[in-house]
Design a protein around this motif. Structure first.
Motif, mmCIF file in Angstrom:
data_model
loop_
_atom_site.group_PDB
_atom_site.id
_atom_site.type_symbol
_atom_site.label_atom_id
_atom_site.label_comp_id
_atom_site.label_asym_id
_atom_site.label_seq_id
_atom_site.Cartn_x
_atom_site.Cartn_y
_atom_site.Cartn_z
ATOM 1 N N PRO A 382 47.008 65.340 -10.642
ATOM 2 C CA PRO A 382 47.211 65.728 -9.239
ATOM 3 C C PRO A 382 47.472 67.232 -9.117
ATOM 4 C CG PRO A 382 48.527 63.794 -9.794
ATOM 5 C CD PRO A 382 47.973 64.325 -11.081
ATOM 6 N N GLY A 383 46.813 67.877 -8.162
ATOM 7 C CA GLY A 383 47.036 69.303 -7.937
ATOM 8 C C GLY A 383 46.187 70.217 -8.796
ATOM 9 N N LYS A 384 45.129 69.676 -9.421
ATOM 10 C CA LYS A 384 44.296 70.508 -10.295
ATOM 11 C C LYS A 384 43.658 71.662 -9.521
ATOM 12 C CE LYS A 384 40.376 68.937 -12.056
ATOM 13 N NZ LYS A 384 39.432 68.219 -12.943
ATOM 14 N N SER A 385 43.136 71.384 -8.330
ATOM 15 C CA SER A 385 42.523 72.441 -7.512
ATOM 16 C C SER A 385 43.552 73.484 -7.102
ATOM 17 C CB SER A 385 41.869 71.835 -6.276
ATOM 18 O OG SER A 385 40.831 70.951 -6.640
ATOM 19 N N ALA A 386 44.779 73.011 -6.798
ATOM 20 C CA ALA A 386 45.848 73.947 -6.434
ATOM 21 C C ALA A 386 46.201 74.851 -7.608
ATOM 22 C CB ALA A 386 47.076 73.177 -5.966
ATOM 23 N N MET A 387 46.179 74.299 -8.831
ATOM 24 C CA MET A 387 46.461 75.113 -10.013
ATOM 25 C C MET A 387 45.402 76.204 -10.174
ATOM 26 S SD MET A 387 46.620 74.081 -14.067
ATOM 27 C CE MET A 387 48.189 73.227 -13.982
ATOM 28 N N GLU A 388 44.124 75.848 -10.023
ATOM 29 C CA GLU A 388 43.068 76.841 -10.174
ATOM 30 C C GLU A 388 43.184 77.924 -9.109
ATOM 31 O OE1 GLU A 388 38.187 77.187 -10.513
ATOM 32 O OE2 GLU A 388 39.120 75.282 -9.969
ATOM 33 N N PHE A 389 43.419 77.517 -7.862
ATOM 34 C CA PHE A 389 43.546 78.497 -6.781
ATOM 35 C C PHE A 389 44.757 79.397 -6.984
ATOM 36 C CE2 PHE A 389 45.442 79.693 -2.689
ATOM 37 C CZ PHE A 389 44.413 80.450 -2.154
ATOM 38 N N GLY A 390 45.888 78.802 -7.342
ATOM 39 C CA GLY A 390 47.092 79.604 -7.545
ATOM 40 C C GLY A 390 46.972 80.573 -8.702
ATOM 41 N N SER A 391 46.234 80.165 -9.735
ATOM 42 C CA SER A 391 46.099 81.025 -10.915
ATOM 43 C C SER A 391 45.258 82.269 -10.641
ATOM 44 C CB SER A 391 45.491 80.236 -12.072
ATOM 45 O OG SER A 391 44.150 79.867 -11.785
ATOM 46 N N ILE A 392 44.346 82.199 -9.659
ATOM 47 C CA ILE A 392 43.507 83.371 -9.362
ATOM 48 C C ILE A 392 43.965 84.110 -8.109
ATOM 49 C CG2 ILE A 392 41.488 82.316 -10.449
ATOM 50 C CD1 ILE A 392 40.400 81.748 -7.648
#
Length: 557
Positions: A382-392
């Motif tokens: 859960p939250g994989k897309s949020a992790m990618e967005f937050g990391s960049i």
């Protein structure tokens, strides 16, 4: 969707290492990316703890702020246009045409990327300043001033055109020449073939390169601070001056928020273009990619254009070298090593500080980037897309904004980090790791996951599989992440200038201070030292990654 989320949570619960990694990364992104940016927004709406819109009202009231916004946007658009034209021609010539010295010209063209971002500004002062070699020594001009719009545009085009070149190089190299041959065979002219076939296929890449250069121009801090002058305000240096000159953090935060809006917008559009781009429509292209759509006279004309840009690059760096070994530029050209003696005797602590910060940041950034890429591509949670967005996210925001955010976030309880080594390492880590993450994601999507599944079927844990199987396979992306992290740690200025202290300083900040004090020779000496260190580091990192790859291949076969 709810069922899928529950299954992903069950997978996390069964793998405690994966659960811990995901948790640590999410907390890190929240604390060191989201929290500082949120503090900038909050500070821009406050005055001594009271919520207010007065700071934004100043944007309408003060011509200085309106001019800073208009100047930043106009310079960004013009630099984007010139940068794309130069980058496109250079990429086309060096990837599609049969011309001599391709490798040498490629290396010269990308040289500005690995040097401090305002070396061009120092070179321009040597050549076109009040005591410039061209303006005063050769032409005898007394009233000419390089400061302002034309100086900033010139320095930024020189600095950022190589970024457009690298972006477009891969685009043009991937286009099969058989498409152009087919158009020529059915009677199209060379110009029609270029305009109807080649150019449309590169249009998404052109748009992407323009937006990248536009973002870099908006975020640029050093060149405008050196060359803009008081009569030509720009947002990034103006935000810095509000904080350091007027000691007005809320007003600086307001200007930073204004700077975020066009940067984030351009970044979102650029990401959209990248997600939609499709350059190659024919598979099985031949190994040779020489284009026939350019006649010999046009080919050599385009080659002359690339040679001219390369000569300008060489001239700029030659001036830096000469300036570093002459006594007083413009007055006394006696050869001397006094500027280097100053660097090694008086300012050497800055050199060691920068090296320590870069050496700590580089391996952490490289491993962290590959780890996030691995989780995003290979694991469901859960939250994989949020992790990618937050990391960049931090990469999409100008460095000035990041620096202000770190001051606001880590200058008080519960995390008091300002003035320490830790805050500089964290800033560089989370600001520049997105490049490694995106490189890792791109490479991982090309690797068959069955290789990693085989290791896990044999009993390897997720961490062991990542360390012994995945990481060696993504060595090229790992190399890119390491190099980018080291280069940026050595050459960054916009965020770092807010975070340096008497205990921990950086060479780029020292260069800027020397320029401000009129000691251009010392600034040039520091610049040369930075470039040499970066070149040596790239060679060492390359050798390390190649050795790791060879060892992996020996074990595998």
């Amino acid at each position: 969707m709810l069922t899928n989320a529950r299954s992903q949570l069950r997978i996390l619960a069964r793998d405690p290492i994966l659960l811990a990694l995901v948790g640590v990364i999410f907390v890190s992104i929240l604390v060191f990316v989201v929290y500082p940016l949120a503090m900038v927004f909050i500070a821009s709406f406050q005055e001594r703890g009271v919520w207010t819109l007065d700071h934004y009202g100043l944007l309408a009231e003060r011509k200085l702020y309106r001019n800073a916004l208009a100047n930043s946007l106009s310079v960004g658009a013009l630099v984007g246009l010139f940068g794309v034209v130069i980058g496109y021609v250079a990429a086309f010539v060096l990837t599609r045409l049969d011309v001599p010295f391709k490798k040498l010209l490629h290396l010269i063209t990308i040289l500005p990327i690995i040097s401090p971002p305002f070396v061009s500004a120092v070179s321009i002062l040597f050549l076109f300043g009040f005591n410039g070699l061209i303006t005063k020594q050769l032409m005898g001009l007394q009233d000419f001033s390089i400061y302002g719009f034309h100086g900033v545009v010139l320095s930024q085009v020189f600095t950022f055109a190589p970024i457009a070149y690298l972006s477009l190089r891969g685009v043009l190299a991937s286009i099969s020449p058989t498409l152009e041959d087919a158009a020529l065979n059915i009677g199209a002219s060379r110009w029609q073939t270029f305009w109807k076939v080649t150019f449309p296929l590169t249009l998404p890449g052109i748009a992407s390169a323009f937006l990248i250069v536009f973002i870099e121009s908006l975020a640029d801090f050093g060149n405008p601070l050196v060359l803009a002058g008081a009569a030509f305000p720009m947002l990034a240096p103006q935000a810095y001056l509000e904080i350091t000159g007027s000691f007005n953090l809320p007003r600086g935060a307001m200007l930073a928020v204004i700077l975020i809006i066009p940067s984030i917008t351009a970044f979102a559009i650029q990401r959209y273009w990248l997600s939609k781009r499709q350059y190659v429509t024919v598979t099985g292209k031949p190994t040779a990619s020489t284009s026939k759509i350019v006649s010999d006279p046009v080919k050599w004309l385009l080659y002359a254009f690339v040679l001219l840009f390369a000569l300008i690059v060489v001239a700029f760096y030659t001036v830096i070298v000469v300036g570093a070994i002459t006594k007083v530029w413009g007055f006394d050209y006696t050869l001397t090593l006094a500027h280097f003696a100053y660097v090694f005797n008086v300012g050497f602590k800055t050199v060691t500080d920068t090296l320590i910060i870069a050496l700590i940041t580089t391996p952490i950034s490289g491993l962290f980037g590959m780890l996030v890429a691995f989780l995003v591509v290979r694991r469901n949670f859960p939250g994989k897309s949020a992790m990618e967005f937050g990391s960049i996210l931090s990469y999409a925001v100008p460095g000035t904004v990041v620096g202000i955010g770190y001051i606001l976030a880590f200058n008080s309880y519960p995390l008091i980090l300002t003035g320490t080594l830790t805050v500089l390492v964290l800033c560089f880590l989370f600001r520049y790791v997105p490049v490694g993450i995106q490189s890792g994601i791109a490479v991982l999507r090309q690797i068959d996951p069955s290789i990693e599944e085989a290791a896990q079927n044999l009993g390897a844990s997720s961490l062991t599989t990542f360390r012994k199987v995945t990481l060696p396979l993504i060595a090229p992306a790992f190399f890119s992440g390491l190099v980018y992290a080291f280069v940026r740690a050595m050459t960054a200025i916009s965020a770092a200038i807010f975070l340096v202290s008497a205990n921990w300083n950086l060479m780029t900040v020292q260069i800027l201070n020397q320029v401000g004090s009129g000691r251009l020779g010392v600034a040039a000496a520091y610049s040369i030292l930075v470039i040499l260190i970066v070149l040596v580091a790239i060679g060492v990192i390359n050798a390390f990654v190649n050795r790791m790859t060879r060892h992996t291949n020996m074990v595998r076969f």
